[in-house]
Structure formats: C-alpha cells, structure tokens
Design a protein around this motif. Structure first.
Motif, PDB file in Angstrom:
ATOM      1  N   LEU A 193       6.767  48.694  64.882  1.00  0.00           N
ATOM      2  CA  LEU A 193       7.792  47.680  64.632  1.00  0.00           C
ATOM      3  C   LEU A 193       7.222  46.479  63.902  1.00  0.00           C
ATOM      4  O   LEU A 193       7.957  45.739  63.246  1.00  0.00           O
ATOM      5  CB  LEU A 193       8.398  47.197  65.954  1.00  0.00           C
ATOM      6  CG  LEU A 193       9.232  48.188  66.760  1.00  0.00           C
ATOM      7  CD1 LEU A 193       9.685  47.543  68.062  1.00  0.00           C
ATOM      8  CD2 LEU A 193      10.431  48.668  65.961  1.00  0.00           C
ATOM      9  N   TYR A 194       5.903  46.259  64.038  1.00  0.00           N
ATOM     10  CA  TYR A 194       5.258  45.071  63.503  1.00  0.00           C
ATOM     11  C   TYR A 194       4.077  45.475  62.608  1.00  0.00           C
ATOM     12  O   TYR A 194       2.916  45.270  62.974  1.00  0.00           O
ATOM     13  CB  TYR A 194       4.726  44.186  64.638  1.00  0.00           C
ATOM     14  CG  TYR A 194       5.699  43.932  65.769  1.00  0.00           C
ATOM     15  CD1 TYR A 194       6.708  42.986  65.633  1.00  0.00           C
ATOM     16  CD2 TYR A 194       5.602  44.617  66.971  1.00  0.00           C
ATOM     17  CE1 TYR A 194       7.593  42.742  66.671  1.00  0.00           C
ATOM     18  CE2 TYR A 194       6.478  44.377  68.015  1.00  0.00           C
ATOM     19  CZ  TYR A 194       7.478  43.444  67.856  1.00  0.00           C
ATOM     20  OH  TYR A 194       8.353  43.201  68.890  1.00  0.00           O
ATOM     21  N   PRO A 195       4.330  46.061  61.438  1.00  0.00           N
ATOM     22  CA  PRO A 195       3.205  46.388  60.550  1.00  0.00           C
ATOM     23  C   PRO A 195       2.390  45.132  60.246  1.00  0.00           C
ATOM     24  O   PRO A 195       2.960  44.056  60.000  1.00  0.00           O
ATOM     25  CB  PRO A 195       3.902  46.917  59.292  1.00  0.00           C
ATOM     26  CG  PRO A 195       5.255  47.367  59.758  1.00  0.00           C
ATOM     27  CD  PRO A 195       5.626  46.427  60.868  1.00  0.00           C
ATOM     28  N   PRO A 196       1.066  45.207  60.285  1.00  0.00           N
ATOM     29  CA  PRO A 196       0.237  44.002  60.168  1.00  0.00           C
ATOM     30  C   PRO A 196       0.540  43.149  58.946  1.00  0.00           C
ATOM     31  O   PRO A 196       0.536  41.920  59.028  1.00  0.00           O
ATOM     32  CB  PRO A 196      -1.193  44.559  60.128  1.00  0.00           C
ATOM     33  CG  PRO A 196      -1.110  45.850  60.870  1.00  0.00           C
ATOM     34  CD  PRO A 196       0.246  46.421  60.559  1.00  0.00           C
ATOM     35  N   HIS A 197       0.845  43.762  57.798  1.00  0.00           N
ATOM     36  CA  HIS A 197       1.015  42.983  56.573  1.00  0.00           C
ATOM     37  C   HIS A 197       2.332  42.214  56.526  1.00  0.00           C
ATOM     38  O   HIS A 197       2.494  41.314  55.691  1.00  0.00           O
ATOM     39  CB  HIS A 197       0.887  43.890  55.346  1.00  0.00           C
ATOM     40  CG  HIS A 197       1.980  44.915  55.221  1.00  0.00           C
ATOM     41  ND1 HIS A 197       2.111  45.975  56.103  1.00  0.00           N
ATOM     42  CD2 HIS A 197       2.991  45.050  54.321  1.00  0.00           C
ATOM     43  CE1 HIS A 197       3.153  46.713  55.742  1.00  0.00           C
ATOM     44  NE2 HIS A 197       3.698  46.168  54.678  1.00  0.00           N
ATOM     45  N   ILE A 198       3.288  42.544  57.434  1.00  0.00           N
ATOM     46  CA  ILE A 198       4.566  41.817  57.453  1.00  0.00           C
ATOM     47  C   ILE A 198       4.929  41.377  58.868  1.00  0.00           C
ATOM     48  O   ILE A 198       6.095  41.060  59.143  1.00  0.00           O
ATOM     49  CB  ILE A 198       5.717  42.660  56.851  1.00  0.00           C
ATOM     50  CG1 ILE A 198       5.835  44.011  57.575  1.00  0.00           C
ATOM     51  CG2 ILE A 198       5.543  42.830  55.362  1.00  0.00           C
ATOM     52  CD1 ILE A 198       7.105  44.766  57.196  1.00  0.00           C
ATOM     53  N   LYS A 199       3.954  41.317  59.751  1.00  0.00           N
ATOM     54  CA  LYS A 199       4.227  41.001  61.153  1.00  0.00           C
ATOM     55  C   LYS A 199       4.934  39.654  61.312  1.00  0.00           C
ATOM     56  O   LYS A 199       5.923  39.533  62.037  1.00  0.00           O
ATOM     57  CB  LYS A 199       2.917  41.010  61.942  1.00  0.00           C
ATOM     58  CG  LYS A 199       3.087  40.812  63.438  1.00  0.00           C
ATOM     59  CD  LYS A 199       1.744  40.957  64.140  1.00  0.00           C
ATOM     60  CE  LYS A 199       1.887  40.803  65.654  1.00  0.00           C
ATOM     61  NZ  LYS A 199       0.593  40.990  66.341  1.00  0.00           N
ATOM     62  N   GLY A 200       4.443  38.636  60.608  1.00  0.00           N
ATOM     63  CA  GLY A 200       5.039  37.310  60.735  1.00  0.00           C
ATOM     64  C   GLY A 200       6.437  37.246  60.172  1.00  0.00           C
ATOM     65  O   GLY A 200       7.364  36.750  60.830  1.00  0.00           O
ATOM     66  N   VAL A 201       6.625  37.754  58.972  1.00  0.00           N
ATOM     67  CA  VAL A 201       7.935  37.654  58.336  1.00  0.00           C
ATOM     68  C   VAL A 201       8.954  38.520  59.071  1.00  0.00           C
ATOM     69  O   VAL A 201      10.135  38.163  59.163  1.00  0.00           O
ATOM     70  CB  VAL A 201       7.857  38.012  56.831  1.00  0.00           C
ATOM     71  CG1 VAL A 201       7.608  39.497  56.614  1.00  0.00           C
ATOM     72  CG2 VAL A 201       9.123  37.578  56.104  1.00  0.00           C
ATOM     73  N   ALA A 202       8.516  39.649  59.635  1.00  0.00           N
ATOM     74  CA  ALA A 202       9.435  40.497  60.386  1.00  0.00           C
ATOM     75  C   ALA A 202       9.959  39.764  61.611  1.00  0.00           C
ATOM     76  O   ALA A 202      11.155  39.824  61.937  1.00  0.00           O
ATOM     77  CB  ALA A 202       8.744  41.796  60.790  1.00  0.00           C
ATOM     78  N   ARG A 203       9.078  39.048  62.308  1.00  0.00           N
ATOM     79  CA  ARG A 203       9.507  38.303  63.493  1.00  0.00           C
ATOM     80  C   ARG A 203      10.438  37.144  63.121  1.00  0.00           C
ATOM     81  O   ARG A 203      11.446  36.900  63.784  1.00  0.00           O
ATOM     82  CB  ARG A 203       8.291  37.778  64.250  1.00  0.00           C
ATOM     83  CG  ARG A 203       7.528  38.845  65.036  1.00  0.00           C
ATOM     84  CD  ARG A 203       6.481  38.197  65.920  1.00  0.00           C
ATOM     85  NE  ARG A 203       5.686  39.139  66.661  1.00  0.00           N
ATOM     86  CZ  ARG A 203       6.047  39.679  67.837  1.00  0.00           C
ATOM     87  NH1 ARG A 203       7.206  39.359  68.377  1.00  0.00           N
ATOM     88  NH2 ARG A 203       5.243  40.519  68.473  1.00  0.00           N
ATOM     89  N   VAL A 204      10.104  36.431  62.068  1.00  0.00           N
ATOM     90  CA  VAL A 204      10.944  35.304  61.648  1.00  0.00           C
ATOM     91  C   VAL A 204      12.321  35.802  61.209  1.00  0.00           C
ATOM     92  O   VAL A 204      13.363  35.233  61.579  1.00  0.00           O
ATOM     93  CB  VAL A 204      10.250  34.511  60.522  1.00  0.00           C
ATOM     94  CG1 VAL A 204      11.207  33.486  59.919  1.00  0.00           C
ATOM     95  CG2 VAL A 204       9.002  33.812  61.053  1.00  0.00           C
ATOM     96  N   PHE A 205      12.351  36.873  60.424  1.00  0.00           N
ATOM     97  CA  PHE A 205      13.630  37.430  59.971  1.00  0.00           C
ATOM     98  C   PHE A 205      14.443  37.909  61.174  1.00  0.00           C
ATOM     99  O   PHE A 205      15.658  37.687  61.241  1.00  0.00           O
ATOM    100  CB  PHE A 205      13.383  38.583  59.005  1.00  0.00           C
ATOM    101  CG  PHE A 205      14.629  39.098  58.336  1.00  0.00           C
ATOM    102  CD1 PHE A 205      14.966  38.692  57.058  1.00  0.00           C
ATOM    103  CD2 PHE A 205      15.470  39.992  58.987  1.00  0.00           C
ATOM    104  CE1 PHE A 205      16.117  39.168  56.446  1.00  0.00           C
ATOM    105  CE2 PHE A 205      16.628  40.468  58.391  1.00  0.00           C
ATOM    106  CZ  PHE A 205      16.946  40.057  57.110  1.00  0.00           C
ATOM    107  N   ALA A 206      13.778  38.568  62.120  1.00  0.00           N
ATOM    108  CA  ALA A 206      14.480  39.081  63.296  1.00  0.00           C
ATOM    109  C   ALA A 206      15.092  37.944  64.106  1.00  0.00           C
ATOM    110  O   ALA A 206      16.214  38.063  64.619  1.00  0.00           O
ATOM    111  CB  ALA A 206      13.534  39.909  64.153  1.00  0.00           C
TER     112      ALA A 206
END
Length: 310
Positions: free
Chosen positions: A82-95
């Motif tokens: 769910l949290y690929p390292p290269h987009i972990k931050g942006v995925a959480r912020v978008f979510a």
C-alpha cells in the motif's frame, strides 16, 4: 497474527475501502455485519464508545479508523504494498485528502434528496429519518456543503482524478497504493449505492475504467461471522504485546493515566481507558468490558484527541 475480523455493513464507504484492500492483498477475513446506526451494543463492548465503521478486530486488539486499519493490514501482509517507498509520503497525504475533502463533497452530492430517496427506497419510511438523526448526532457542529456547492467540487475532483488515471492504470503508476483505495470508496458509493446519481461520471470515463480495475480486485476470502462469536474471541484472547518505543509524550499525560480518545470532528463519542501507548503514530488504551474482557483499543494520532480524565 490471529484471524482478521472486520466489523462493517455493506453500504459503508469506509468499509468498502478496507474490503478492497483485503481483496488487493488476497487476505482471509471474518465478516461481522453491524448496524448502520446506534445503538451498537456489540461494537461498543469492544471499543468502549467509538462507534464509527469499520473496526478491525485481531483477537482482543481493536483497531479503529480505516487509516490505522490499512497500516495493520500492511504489517499483516506487506506484499503487494500500500505504501511503495518512492511514493509513501504523497500516498498518505493524498489519502488524507481523499478521506476528508473528497469524501465529504461526494457524500453531500450523493445524499441530496433524490439520492437519499433512492438509498432508502426499499426500507420502511422511518428508516431515512432514523439514519438522518443518527448522522446529525455524529456531525455535531460540522459545516456541511450545500448540494450545489458539493456537486461543483465533486465534478472538479473527478476531473483531477481522471487526469491522473489517463496517464497510467492507477493514481500514481501501474499498481494501486493507499491513495487509490482512499479515493475509490466515496466514488464507489455514488456508483453502487445511489446509481441514479452516477451520471456525474459521464464527463470522466477514465475514472469509471479505473474504478472497474479497483473493483476487479475483489474483497479477498470472506467468511461470515457473528458478533457474539467475535466478542467470545476477544474474551478468550490476550492482547498482543506492545513492542518498540511505546511513548512519545506530546501532552504531558504519563502512561498508566486514565484518559479518553475521541475523533476530532465526526463521530466524537469518546473511548475511556488506561493509556498504555502513545507512539509516533497511534494511541493505545487498555479497558475491560463485562462481555469482551480485557481489550486494547488502538487509534491513529492524526484526527483524534487525547485527554486526561479529571
């Protein structure tokens, strides 16, 4: 880890978020169907007060809020991520945006009078009134968008999502991440629960294609389960041991204190218990219930308020 027990109901959008994650990870889970409105005595026996949907139970550990549940499922089965390292931050912020701003715009659009009429068309006449009263009680002083404002915002958000999924199969690439599941569930509600309202997708066919890809992942391996059996599981289990750094003090409230934890806005019913952990990302309370025994109830820090009992 013990069996995953999801307490949910079919039309709950946040439950669909978690059901879709379970499908993506092809996890086995037990399904306890709970009421959509209060009273929820079996839920409260486990949570101590928290009443939002869904909750995840693992033995006598109770996880509240879909954001925390996603973290638990990622730990249970790290692949696919769910949290690929290269987009972990942006995925959480978008979510976080999708679970709040997008969700509330979508629901204000979905539950305007013709949508609400469709949702309750096959239920007794008083069902809509009971549901509306329950949600008013949960909302407290929240500001709600007017349907016309919500419709304009929802259309704009759908166009932005379309721009993302026109470039690749999922929001941030060839595979879904946390952001996809957070954006999917309020749109799923429009399409599946109030289909009369789904003409809003006409201008964004790429969104529908993306939603089809999300739906194709299914819901994993589900087994029906009863609330009575789930409470028996809790009563017959010991909570999982707490590991790592369990205390990051931001409030001056020491471990062992009697505290409450409650959502900041929607569904603010508090849970009271002994503070046994305040980690970087979550709060954990120990409490005892006559039916469920000793349970640990866990909440994310973000979106929740910790207070010492007077």
């Amino acid at each position: 880890m013990s069996h995953l027990i999801l307490h949910h109901y079919p039309s709950s959008p946040f439950s669909e978020k978690i059901r879709a994650v379970l499908g993506y990870k092809q996890l086995a889970w037990k399904s306890v169907i709970i009421p959509s409105v209060m009273p929820k005595p079996d839920v409260v026996a486990l949570t101590g007060g928290y009443r939002k949907t869904p909750i995840l139970q693992v033995g006598s550990d109770i996880y509240c809020d879909s954001a925390l549940i996603c973290d638990v499922l990622e730990h249970e089965q790290p692949e696919p991520m769910l949290y690929p390292p290269h987009i972990k931050g942006v995925a959480r912020v978008f979510a976080q945006w999708a679970d709040s701003t997008l969700f509330w715009a979508a629901m204000a659009y979905n539950l305007q009078p013709k949508g609400a009429a469709l949702l309750f068309a096959k239920l007794p006449a008083e069902a809509a009134q009971v549901f509306a009263a329950d949600r008013r009680a949960m909302s407290g002083g929240m500001r709600r968008d007017r349907p016309e404002d919500a419709t304009a915002a929802y259309r704009s958000y759908l166009r932005r999502i379309a721009h993302m999924v026109e470039e690749h199969d999922f929001l941030f690439g060839a595979a879904p991440c946390l952001a996809d599941f957070a954006a999917y569930h309020p749109l799923w509600f429009t399409r599946q629960c109030v289909p009369l309202m789904s003409d809003i997708f006409t201008a964004t066919p790429a969104v529908l294609e993306w939603m089809d890809r999300m739906a194709d992942m299914g819901h994993g391996r589900m087994e029906p389960f009863t609330a009575h059996s789930a409470i028996a599981v809790a009563a017959g289990s010991d909570p999982l041991p707490l590991v790592g750094d369990v205390f990051q003090d931001e409030h001056g409230i020491p471990l062992g204190s009697q505290v409450t934890v409650a959502a900041e806005s929607f569904g603010t019913e508090p849970t009271e218990g002994e503070l046994i952990a305040a980690t970087r990302t979550r709060y954990s309370l120990r409490r005892t219930d006559p039916r469920a025994g000793t349970v640990h109830v866990h909440f994310p820090r973000i979106g929740y308020v910790l207070r010492a009992c007077l």
